[in-house]
Design an enzyme around this catalytic site. Structure first.
Site, PDB file in Angstrom:
ATOM      1  N   CYS A  63       1.935  -9.098   2.453  1.00 46.68           N
ATOM      2  CA  CYS A  63       1.701  -7.691   2.160  1.00 46.68           C
ATOM      3  C   CYS A  63       1.526  -7.471   0.657  1.00 46.68           C
ATOM      4  CB  CYS A  63       2.888  -6.890   2.680  1.00 46.68           C
ATOM      5  SG  CYS A  63       2.883  -5.134   2.295  1.00 46.68           S
ATOM      6  N   SER A  74       3.098  -5.449  -1.078  1.00 50.96           N
ATOM      7  CA  SER A  74       4.421  -5.330  -1.693  1.00 50.96           C
ATOM      8  C   SER A  74       4.899  -6.677  -2.217  1.00 50.96           C
ATOM      9  CB  SER A  74       5.423  -4.776  -0.677  1.00 50.96           C
ATOM     10  OG  SER A  74       5.083  -3.455  -0.301  1.00 50.96           O
ATOM     11  N   HIS A 129       3.168  -7.234  -5.498  1.00 54.94           N
ATOM     12  CA  HIS A 129       3.802  -6.493  -6.593  1.00 54.94           C
ATOM     13  C   HIS A 129       4.985  -7.275  -7.169  1.00 54.94           C
ATOM     14  CE1 HIS A 129       1.564  -2.779  -6.607  1.00 54.94           C
ATOM     15  NE2 HIS A 129       1.827  -2.508  -5.337  1.00 54.94           N
ATOM     16  N   HIS A 180       8.970  -9.575   3.743  1.00 54.99           N
ATOM     17  CA  HIS A 180       9.711  -8.421   4.281  1.00 54.99           C
ATOM     18  C   HIS A 180       9.129  -7.934   5.605  1.00 54.99           C
ATOM     19  CE1 HIS A 180       6.272  -6.678   2.248  1.00 54.99           C
ATOM     20  NE2 HIS A 180       6.441  -5.590   2.954  1.00 54.99           N
ATOM     21  N   CYS A 184       6.108  -3.701   9.071  1.00 54.12           N
ATOM     22  CA  CYS A 184       5.821  -3.004   7.823  1.00 54.12           C
ATOM     23  C   CYS A 184       4.512  -2.242   7.931  1.00 54.12           C
ATOM     24  CB  CYS A 184       5.789  -3.972   6.647  1.00 54.12           C
ATOM     25  SG  CYS A 184       5.457  -3.155   5.064  1.00 54.12           S
TER      26      CYS A 184
END
Length: 357
Positions: free
Chosen positions: A38, A40, A43, A59, A164
């Site tokens: 993902c 995320s 990041h 996650h 997610c």
């Protein structure tokens, strides 16, 4: 066991041999079948978010329960589960108010300290958990509330993305915005979350769904999943009841606000780097009775909404297979992130032992 770890922002991802302690009271151990890759995660690797390190990444994922901690009576070894990065405590003010997606313990302990709900880690050698999940590993220990039991007749290497991307996108439409039938909807960004927003809007009965992305290939998929129109420039969006920013760049957030019709709502779903700020005209917003809504995890109750989304997939009302670009072994986690950063993929799954239970 093997896990993908990040020792410092900007460092190379390592596939390391790590130790995992047994689950404690209120926790479960899960053998991972598949884990999503993902933005995320990107990041974190880039150092755009402040995350305790070294950390076992990931996650989003699915798997099979292998061990139960003391007091866990509503799961059994062998149950199929989807992992949630919002393992609510059930006791804080937000949880008591019926907002488990805003659990204060998750925000102040799990996310901030890189631990499980009790403030400690089950990883050896000083490794931290990522959002209480760390799914880029062969096995994980998670809080009971972070392991959502699902039906066994769906492929674990597909429904892994529900934890997610899909829950966030579909939830943003259904829970955060409450999009009614016949509404007009714009979606900026057609990655995993944006495509889930599009499907959520289709399920809600939106009359127009305008997909926006710079990548023509992603727009083709958007049409497959329910978009009625496509544009490549977010500034071309206008007069829409709801506009979802599934990217989280300042330019896209501002474009979402600018594209609203009277009484419209801009829903910010994509997450920008820490500290960025956007501009808007508050007078124009007030006069047009418009709203800016933040959507954290699609405002979902994981225990309620994740099984519901899986049921939609089983009933062929939600298309997850089209959103999965491919599968790679855990050892190719870094390459999967590179593909994501370059815009070559929608959702790649890291699979362990073939991704099936």
């Amino acid at each position: 066991m093997k896990a993908a770890v990040l020792r410092a922002p900007g460092a190379a991802i390592e596939i390391a041999s790590v130790e995992l302690d047994a689950p404690r009271a209120g926790e479960v151990e899960v053998r991972i079948a598949a884990a999503g890759v993902c933005h995320s995660d990107l990041h974190v690797v880039r150092g755009e978010w402040d995350v305790p390190m070294p950390v076992v990444l990931g996650h989003e994922g699915s798997g099979v329960v292998t061990r139960l901690g003391e007091g866990v009576t509503d799961l059994e070894v062998g149950d199929h589960v989807i992992l949630s990065w919002m393992p609510q405590c059930g006791h804080c003010r937000q949880c008591r108010l019926g907002r488990p997606w805003q659990c204060e313990v998750v925000a102040n302990v799990v996310a901030a300290k890189g631990t499980l709900l009790d403030g400690t880690s089950r990883w050896g050698d000083g490794f931290h958990h990522y959002l209480g999940v760390s799914s880029w590993a062969e096995r994980v220990v998670v809080p009971r509330s972070g392991a959502i039991k699902i039906r066994r007749d769906v492929p674990l290497d597909v429904v892994a993305i529900v934890g997610c991307a899909v829950a966030t996108g579909v939830g943003a439409v259904r829970n955060t915005a409450g999009v009614p039938p016949e509404a007009t909807v714009g979606v900026i960004g057609c990655g995993g979350v944006g495509l889930s927003v599009i499907q959520g809007a289709r399920l809600a009965g939106a009359s127009r769904i305008v997909a926006c992305d710079l990548n023509p290939a992603k727009l083709e998929v958007a049409v497959q999943l329910g978009a009625t129109e496509t544009v490549e420039d977010a500034r071309a969006l206008e007069d829409l009841d709801y506009v979802f920013d599934a990217i989280g760049r300042i330019e896209t957030t501002e474009a979402a606000i600018d594209a609203l019709a009277l009484g419209g709502a801009a829903v910010i779903v994509g997450l920008p780097p820490t500290g960025r700020t956007a501009r808007f005209d508050p007078l124009a917003l007030a006069e047009a009775n418009q709203r800016i809504l933040g959507s954290n995890y699609g405002s979902i109750d994981p225990q309620r909404d994740v099984p519901w989304i899986v049921d939609l997939y089983k009933a062929e009302m939600l298309d997850l297979d089209t959103m999965i670009s491919g599968r790679r072994p855990l050892e190719e986690a870094a390459e999967a992130l590179e593909d994501l950063a370059a815009g070559r993929t929608l959702r790649t799954l890291l699979t362990m032992d073939g991704g099936v239970a």
